[in-house]
Each structure stands twice: as C-alpha cells, then as structure tokens.
Design a protein around this motif. Structure first.
Motif, PDB file in Angstrom:
ATOM      1  N   ARG A 227       0.824  -1.216   0.000  1.00 60.81           N
ATOM      2  CA  ARG A 227       0.000   0.000   0.000  1.00 60.81           C
ATOM      3  C   ARG A 227       0.858   1.265   0.000  1.00 60.81           C
ATOM      4  O   ARG A 227       0.630   2.186  -0.787  1.00 60.81           O
ATOM      5  CB  ARG A 227      -0.937  -0.017   1.205  1.00 60.81           C
ATOM      6  CG  ARG A 227      -1.838   1.192   1.281  1.00 60.81           C
ATOM      7  CD  ARG A 227      -2.777   1.110   2.506  1.00 60.81           C
ATOM      8  NE  ARG A 227      -3.637   2.252   2.567  1.00 60.81           N
ATOM      9  CZ  ARG A 227      -3.316   3.421   3.114  1.00 60.81           C
ATOM     10  NH1 ARG A 227      -2.119   3.585   3.653  1.00 60.81           N
ATOM     11  NH2 ARG A 227      -4.159   4.419   3.122  1.00 60.81           N
ATOM     12  N   ASP A 228       1.859   1.314   0.882  1.00 61.52           N
ATOM     13  CA  ASP A 228       2.711   2.503   0.964  1.00 61.52           C
ATOM     14  C   ASP A 228       3.469   2.744  -0.336  1.00 61.52           C
ATOM     15  O   ASP A 228       3.605   3.885  -0.781  1.00 61.52           O
ATOM     16  CB  ASP A 228       3.688   2.392   2.133  1.00 61.52           C
ATOM     17  CG  ASP A 228       3.000   2.571   3.471  1.00 61.52           C
ATOM     18  OD1 ASP A 228       1.981   3.279   3.527  1.00 61.52           O
ATOM     19  OD2 ASP A 228       3.488   1.997   4.467  1.00 61.52           O
TER      20      ASP A 228
ATOM     21  N   ARG B  60       2.548   1.761  -3.396  1.00 59.38           N
ATOM     22  CA  ARG B  60       1.591   2.171  -4.427  1.00 59.38           C
ATOM     23  C   ARG B  60       1.148   3.616  -4.265  1.00 59.38           C
ATOM     24  O   ARG B  60       0.856   4.297  -5.242  1.00 59.38           O
ATOM     25  CB  ARG B  60       0.354   1.270  -4.391  1.00 59.38           C
ATOM     26  CG  ARG B  60       0.592  -0.117  -4.920  1.00 59.38           C
ATOM     27  CD  ARG B  60      -0.710  -0.894  -5.125  1.00 59.38           C
ATOM     28  NE  ARG B  60      -1.785  -0.573  -4.215  1.00 59.38           N
ATOM     29  CZ  ARG B  60      -2.035  -1.187  -3.051  1.00 59.38           C
ATOM     30  NH1 ARG B  60      -1.260  -2.170  -2.652  1.00 59.38           N
ATOM     31  NH2 ARG B  60      -3.054  -0.824  -2.293  1.00 59.38           N
ATOM     32  N   LEU B  61       1.102   4.102  -3.016  1.00 57.95           N
ATOM     33  CA  LEU B  61       0.640   5.460  -2.759  1.00 57.95           C
ATOM     34  C   LEU B  61       1.773   6.491  -2.764  1.00 57.95           C
ATOM     35  O   LEU B  61       1.562   7.648  -2.419  1.00 57.95           O
ATOM     36  CB  LEU B  61      -0.113   5.515  -1.428  1.00 57.95           C
ATOM     37  CG  LEU B  61      -1.417   4.706  -1.393  1.00 57.95           C
ATOM     38  CD1 LEU B  61      -2.037   4.756  -0.004  1.00 57.95           C
ATOM     39  CD2 LEU B  61      -2.387   5.211  -2.444  1.00 57.95           C
ATOM     40  N   GLY B  62       2.982   6.067  -3.128  1.00 58.57           N
ATOM     41  CA  GLY B  62       4.104   7.005  -3.201  1.00 58.57           C
ATOM     42  C   GLY B  62       4.706   7.335  -1.858  1.00 58.57           C
ATOM     43  O   GLY B  62       5.336   8.377  -1.698  1.00 58.57           O
ATOM     44  N   GLY B  63       4.538   6.442  -0.910  1.00 58.98           N
ATOM     45  CA  GLY B  63       5.060   6.665   0.436  1.00 58.98           C
ATOM     46  C   GLY B  63       6.471   6.141   0.612  1.00 58.98           C
ATOM     47  O   GLY B  63       7.287   6.155  -0.316  1.00 58.98           O
TER      48      GLY B  63
ATOM     49  N   CYS C 207       9.203   5.916  -2.340  1.00 59.87           N
ATOM     50  CA  CYS C 207       8.504   5.346  -3.499  1.00 59.87           C
ATOM     51  C   CYS C 207       7.860   6.433  -4.355  1.00 59.87           C
ATOM     52  O   CYS C 207       6.662   6.394  -4.660  1.00 59.87           O
ATOM     53  CB  CYS C 207       7.461   4.339  -3.028  1.00 59.87           C
ATOM     54  SG  CYS C 207       8.165   3.017  -2.030  1.00 59.87           S
ATOM     55  N   ASN C 208       8.660   7.413  -4.700  1.00 59.21           N
ATOM     56  CA  ASN C 208       8.223   8.493  -5.579  1.00 59.21           C
ATOM     57  C   ASN C 208       9.478   9.118  -6.185  1.00 59.21           C
ATOM     58  O   ASN C 208      10.587   8.709  -5.851  1.00 59.21           O
ATOM     59  CB  ASN C 208       7.390   9.532  -4.807  1.00 59.21           C
ATOM     60  CG  ASN C 208       8.160  10.127  -3.648  1.00 59.21           C
ATOM     61  OD1 ASN C 208       9.203  10.740  -3.823  1.00 59.21           O
ATOM     62  ND2 ASN C 208       7.648   9.933  -2.437  1.00 59.21           N
TER      63      ASN C 208
END
Length: 86
Positions: free
Chosen positions: A21-22, A24-27, A67-68
């Motif tokens: 989840r993190d 995928r959400l750019g965390g 993650c971005n």
C-alpha cells in the motif's frame, strides 16, 4: 512481512514489497538490510528501486525507500549540532 520462510521466491518477495500500500501510494517503505541480502540480494533490490525511478537510503540496519520521484532533502532543527556526513 514477518515470519518469512528461508526459501521464498525472490519474485514473490519483490512483488509483495513493491506492491505494498505505501509503495503504491508514493510513500516510504523500510526493510532490514539483512533480510534484503538474504532473500533477494542487495543489487537486485537496488536495481528494482532504480528501475522505478525511486531512491533508497541505507541507515544503520535498514533500507528506506522513497517510493516516488520527489527530491530528498536532509533537514534538522536550527541550531542542531552537525553530525558526521553533513
């Protein structure tokens, strides 16, 4: 990712980490260096991070993956004493 078997397939592990989840959400995701090295290897992990255009940091016994594609800035409070590596 607790209680992983010693023989987990690297593709399954990578898919689980990078589709969390993190991620995928750019965390931010964090994994222990020893686990990364044992399960998939440092180079394979860091290559996968780079392939996505993300950045990884190593601090102590952890990899921290942003993650971005945003820039990373080191920050500290005004007047804080300088630390090694500054």
């Amino acid at each position: 990712m607790q209680g992983l078997p010693d023989n987990i397939a690297l593709e399954i592990w990578m898919r689980a980490v990078f589709s969390s989840r993190d991620a995928r959400l750019g965390g931010v995701i964090k994994r222990q260096v020893r686990d990364v090295e044992r399960i998939v290897g440092r180079e394979a992990f860091l290559s996968e991070v780079a392939k996505r255009g993300w950045q990884a940091l190593e601090n102590g016994r952890h990899f921290i993956v942003c993650c971005n594609v945003e820039p990373i800035r080191r920050v500290r409070a005004a007047g804080s004493p300088a630390r090694a590596g500054d």
